[in-house]
Motif scaffolding. Structure first.
Motif, short mmCIF file in Angstrom:
data_model
loop_
_atom_site.label_atom_id
_atom_site.label_comp_id
_atom_site.label_asym_id
_atom_site.label_seq_id
_atom_site.Cartn_x
_atom_site.Cartn_y
_atom_site.Cartn_z
N SER A 191 0.85 -1.19 0.00
CA SER A 191 0.00 0.00 0.00
C SER A 191 0.88 1.24 0.00
O SER A 191 1.62 1.49 0.96
CB SER A 191 -0.90 0.00 1.24
N ALA A 192 0.84 2.01 -1.10
CA ALA A 192 1.75 3.16 -1.24
C ALA A 192 1.07 4.34 -1.93
O ALA A 192 1.71 5.14 -2.58
CB ALA A 192 2.99 2.74 -2.04
N ASP A 193 -0.27 4.44 -1.75
CA ASP A 193 -1.02 5.48 -2.46
C ASP A 193 -1.34 6.71 -1.62
O ASP A 193 -1.63 7.77 -2.17
CB ASP A 193 -2.35 4.90 -2.99
N ARG A 194 -1.29 6.58 -0.31
CA ARG A 194 -1.70 7.68 0.57
C ARG A 194 -0.46 8.44 1.05
O ARG A 194 0.41 7.88 1.73
CB ARG A 194 -2.49 7.14 1.77
N ILE A 195 -0.41 9.72 0.67
CA ILE A 195 0.79 10.53 0.93
C ILE A 195 0.44 11.73 1.81
O ILE A 195 -0.56 12.42 1.57
CB ILE A 195 1.40 11.04 -0.39
N ALA A 196 1.28 11.98 2.81
CA ALA A 196 1.18 13.19 3.64
C ALA A 196 2.35 14.10 3.30
O ALA A 196 3.48 13.62 3.10
CB ALA A 196 1.19 12.83 5.11
N LEU A 197 2.09 15.39 3.26
CA LEU A 197 3.12 16.39 3.00
C LEU A 197 3.34 17.22 4.26
O LEU A 197 2.40 17.81 4.81
CB LEU A 197 2.71 17.32 1.86
N ALA A 246 -4.01 11.29 9.68
CA ALA A 246 -4.41 11.01 8.30
C ALA A 246 -4.04 9.60 7.86
O ALA A 246 -4.44 9.17 6.77
CB ALA A 246 -3.76 12.04 7.37
N ASN A 247 -3.26 8.90 8.66
CA ASN A 247 -2.88 7.51 8.37
C ASN A 247 -2.27 7.34 6.96
O ASN A 247 -2.74 6.52 6.17
CB ASN A 247 -4.09 6.58 8.52
N PRO A 248 -1.19 8.06 6.67
CA PRO A 248 -0.57 7.95 5.34
C PRO A 248 0.28 6.69 5.20
O PRO A 248 0.73 6.11 6.20
CB PRO A 248 0.31 9.19 5.27
#
Length: 429
Positions: A191-197, A246-248
């Motif tokens: 799982s590598a789709d959720r990104i936090a900046l 946000a659970n990135p």
């Protein structure tokens, strides 16, 4: 008055005062040899919060200049053994620093000082993108070539400046390396789709975040947290809490040394480590930060333009890295490596220009074409496009594993595969 205009006026006055006879080829050669010293202005943060980064960059410039002037036994790079610039009578390089304190408002004044007071022939420096922006604009007004190595904001080479060039990668190149790595992991059903900046709200940070957002959209990924912070912040706990909520799958962090420390401290305090941390910025290449953070960096990944891990594949890179450590009692970093590479390239620029005239030097920069094998970098080479961005610059991704930085991307040069999730790297300690 622009430097070019002043030099042209001086030439006209001299011609009016002295009748110059036709010269033979040997006379022309001796004219070129009238240049005894090539002065390279390096505006850098030599005091203030980024002073350690500025010192590291300056040491890279000084090592390159010394090699151009005096050689380094065993080093096989262009002009490394010529003891000066051949076409200019073996004129020597001299590095002339100026302190910007890392403040954008000081960029222009540093350039003014270097050009008008120190009479430098070219500018090669600046570190923070905000400082580089103001410095480049002033160099444009003065019509003096300015080559940056470190500042990575894409906007810098999108201003339409005639006199500004960049040898190093942009944040687009760096981010593409991260997204390429994420693509590889996704193929493994990770799982590598959720990104936090998480980023500084200055020129460098906001530009890097914009690049991340654009590439995320283009690659079908979701930005689940967008958290800017003040570069002068003294605590990032609340910002890291926003990220955690946000659970990135991965967190992109953009920081200089002081805030990189705050980020690491906050993750420890909150006992939080996302599956992947991908770090932009000089904060994560600073040796003092790395030593103080210690095991807290295990599993963290960073983007770099040069890696010590690749030294055995490039004898010149290893020799320069060893010499840098010997002289400075500190490791060569991607910053000092980039600056070193720029100064070495400038030797070829001046040799091709056969002059210190700004227009001639600028033309030599435009036509420069250095293959990657003639540098210490894992690059395709140095060649500028019509915006004066080096098209040959590449980025690699390293991960901190067992106290060392190991290249994990791209596949063709990596030492090993990335450890994902990052917490697994800490279990192996």
């Amino acid at each position: 008055m622009p430097v070019t205009s002043r030099r042209v006026l001086a030439a006209v006055v001299a011609a009016a005062m002295v009748a110059v006879p036709a010269c033979s080829p040997s006379d022309a050669d001796s004219g070129a040899s009238d240049v005894r010293e090539i002065r390279i202005g390096t505006p850098l943060p030599l005091s203030g919060p980024d002073a350690a980064l500025g010192k590291d960059a300056l040491q890279g410039a000084e090592l390159a200049a010394d090699i151009i002037n005096n050689g380094l036994p065993g080093l096989k790079l262009p002009l490394a053994g010529d003891r000066g610039v051949p076409s200019l009578g073996h004129a020597k390089f001299r590095i002339v620093p100026a302190d910007t304190q890392g403040k954008p408002e000081n960029g222009a004044s540093a350039v003014n000082h270097l050009v008008n007071d120190e009479k430098v022939d070219i500018l090669a420096g600046a570190l923070e993108s905000g400082v580089t922006r103001t410095a480049a604009q002033q160099a444009e007004r003065l019509q003096v070539p300015f080559v940056t190595s470190i500042s990575s904001s894409p906007a810098l080479t999108q201003q339409g400046l005639k006199w500004f060039f960049r040898t190093g990668p942009t944040d687009v190149t760096y981010a593409q390396a991260f997204f390429g790595l994420l693509d590889e992991e996704k193929k493994k059903n990770v799982s590598a789709d959720r990104i936090a900046l998480l980023y500084m709200n200055n020129t460098f940070g906001t530009d890097a975040a914009t690049v991340g957002k654009n590439l995320a959209q283009a690659n079908g990924r979701q930005i689940v947290a967008d958290v800017p912070f003040d570069p002068a912040a003294t605590d990032l706990t609340s910002q890291v809490q926003q990220v955690r909520a946000a659970n990135p799958d991965t967190v992109f962090v953009v920081a200089y040394p002081p805030t990189a420390t705050l980020f690491v401290n906050a993750t420890e305090q909150l006992d939080y480590l996302p599956p992947a941390v991908m770090a932009f910025g000089a904060g994560f290449i600073n040796d003092a930060f790395i030593q103080s953070a210690g095991d807290k960096l295990e599993g963290v990944s960073r983007r770099v333009a040069w890696s010590e891990d690749l030294g055995n594949r490039n004898p010149a890179s290893k020799l320069v890295s060893d010499e840098f450590r010997k002289r400075n009692k500190a490791p060569l970093t991607e910053n000092s490596a980039r600056v070193f590479t720029t100064i070495m390239a400038l030797a070829q620029v001046f040799d091709n220009a056969k002059s210190v005239d700004p227009e001639a030097v600028r033309s030599a920069l435009v036509s420069l074409d250095i293959p990657g094998r003639d540098t210490i970098m894992p690059w395709d080479g140095i060649k500028f496009d019509d915006q004066h961005q080096n098209t040959g610059a590449r980025a690699v991704v390293e991960q901190r594993l067992n106290g060392q930085w190991k290249v994990v991307y791209p596949k063709d040069i990596r030492s090993q595969e990335i450890v994902w999730p990052a917490s697994d790297a800490r279990k192996k300690k």
